[in-house]
Design a protein around this motif. Structure first.
Motif, PDB file in Angstrom:
ATOM      1  N   PRO A  50      38.163  35.842  46.540  1.00 29.37           N
ATOM      2  CA  PRO A  50      38.336  35.149  47.824  1.00 29.37           C
ATOM      3  C   PRO A  50      39.423  35.828  48.649  1.00 29.37           C
ATOM      4  CG  PRO A  50      39.263  33.850  46.033  1.00 29.37           C
ATOM      5  CD  PRO A  50      38.553  35.014  45.415  1.00 29.37           C
ATOM      6  N   ASP A  72      42.518  29.864  50.173  1.00 22.66           N
ATOM      7  CA  ASP A  72      41.951  28.748  49.418  1.00 22.66           C
ATOM      8  C   ASP A  72      42.157  27.404  50.107  1.00 22.66           C
ATOM      9  OD1 ASP A  72      44.665  28.722  49.119  1.00 22.66           O
ATOM     10  OD2 ASP A  72      44.653  28.334  46.969  1.00 22.66           O
ATOM     11  N   CYS A  73      42.516  27.386  51.377  1.00 22.26           N
ATOM     12  CA  CYS A  73      42.775  26.135  52.101  1.00 22.26           C
ATOM     13  C   CYS A  73      41.450  25.420  52.367  1.00 22.26           C
ATOM     14  CB  CYS A  73      43.493  26.412  53.412  1.00 22.26           C
ATOM     15  SG  CYS A  73      43.880  24.910  54.337  1.00 22.26           S
ATOM     16  N   TYR A  74      41.390  24.153  52.008  1.00 21.70           N
ATOM     17  CA  TYR A  74      40.152  23.407  52.199  1.00 21.70           C
ATOM     18  C   TYR A  74      40.033  22.846  53.616  1.00 21.70           C
ATOM     19  CZ  TYR A  74      42.913  19.138  51.654  1.00 21.70           C
ATOM     20  OH  TYR A  74      43.831  18.147  51.806  1.00 21.70           O
ATOM     21  N   CYS A 102      48.396  24.203  54.344  1.00 16.64           N
ATOM     22  CA  CYS A 102      48.689  25.314  53.423  1.00 16.64           C
ATOM     23  C   CYS A 102      49.927  26.106  53.832  1.00 16.64           C
ATOM     24  CB  CYS A 102      47.470  26.227  53.298  1.00 16.64           C
ATOM     25  SG  CYS A 102      46.949  26.996  54.847  1.00 16.64           S
TER      26      CYS A 102
END
Length: 184
Positions: A50, A72-74, A102
């Protein structure tokens, strides 16, 4: 000995063919599932890593950048593109908004971003209004903290209770709603 098989040869051959067909179906299913699991495992091993940083893109023809996120921030939206560390730092120092969840600005070691105007607010703002891009926000802030608010839930509930409530009564041969005013 308990023997539940048929006594004649024709039926025994039929059973043998039937079970052979079932074994072939079971073997084909086993082979398909084995191939599928091998493909999934190969896909997991060959999946690209990623991205370390993501830029969320806006809506429109040129899709300007809106926010910088960690990889990886949702909270990152669906319109995004990966960027490297240097480009993320460059965008943040240019005034692009950092994600509040984040916090890529603190991870990248960039401080004192709060006093700069944002890159997205530059389209409709000037330096005189402090980076506020909408006229409504200026009008709301000038009118005070209670501008545009309702009187509260109690006045709303009082208005609902005072309104005529429908009541169904038979009128002639049909049922029709009749409005009856309830005294409060």
């Amino acid at each position: 000995m308990f023997d539940d098989l048929p006594p004649d040869l024709d039926r025994l051959h039929t059973l043998r063919v039937w079970h052979t067909l079932w074994l072939q179906r079971i073997d084909a299913k086993i082979a398909a599932l084995t191939r599928r699991q091998a493909e999934e495992e190969r896909g997991r091993r060959n999946r690209p890593a990623p991205p370390e940083w993501i830029v969320e893109l806006g809506i429109g023809e040129r899709r300007p950048p809106v926010q910088v996120h960690a990889g990886d921030c949702y909270l990152a939206g669906t319109r995004r593109r990966p960027v490297d560390r240097e480009e993320a730092r460059r965008l943040l120092t240019a005034g692009l908004t950092a994600c509040g969840h984040c916090r890529p600005d603190s991870t990248l070691g960039i401080t004192e971003l709060s006093n700069r105007p944002t890159l997205t607010a530059a389209a409709g703002s000037s330096a005189a209004d402090g980076g506020i891009s909408s006229g409504r926000a200026m009008a709301d802030s000038a009118a005070g903290p209670t501008a545009g608010r309702t009187q509260g839930w109690s006045s709303y509930v009082t208005k609902i209770q005072a309104a005529p409530q429908p009541h169904v009564e038979p009128v002639g041969t049909r049922w029709q709603p009749v409005f009856v005013k309830h005294e409060a």
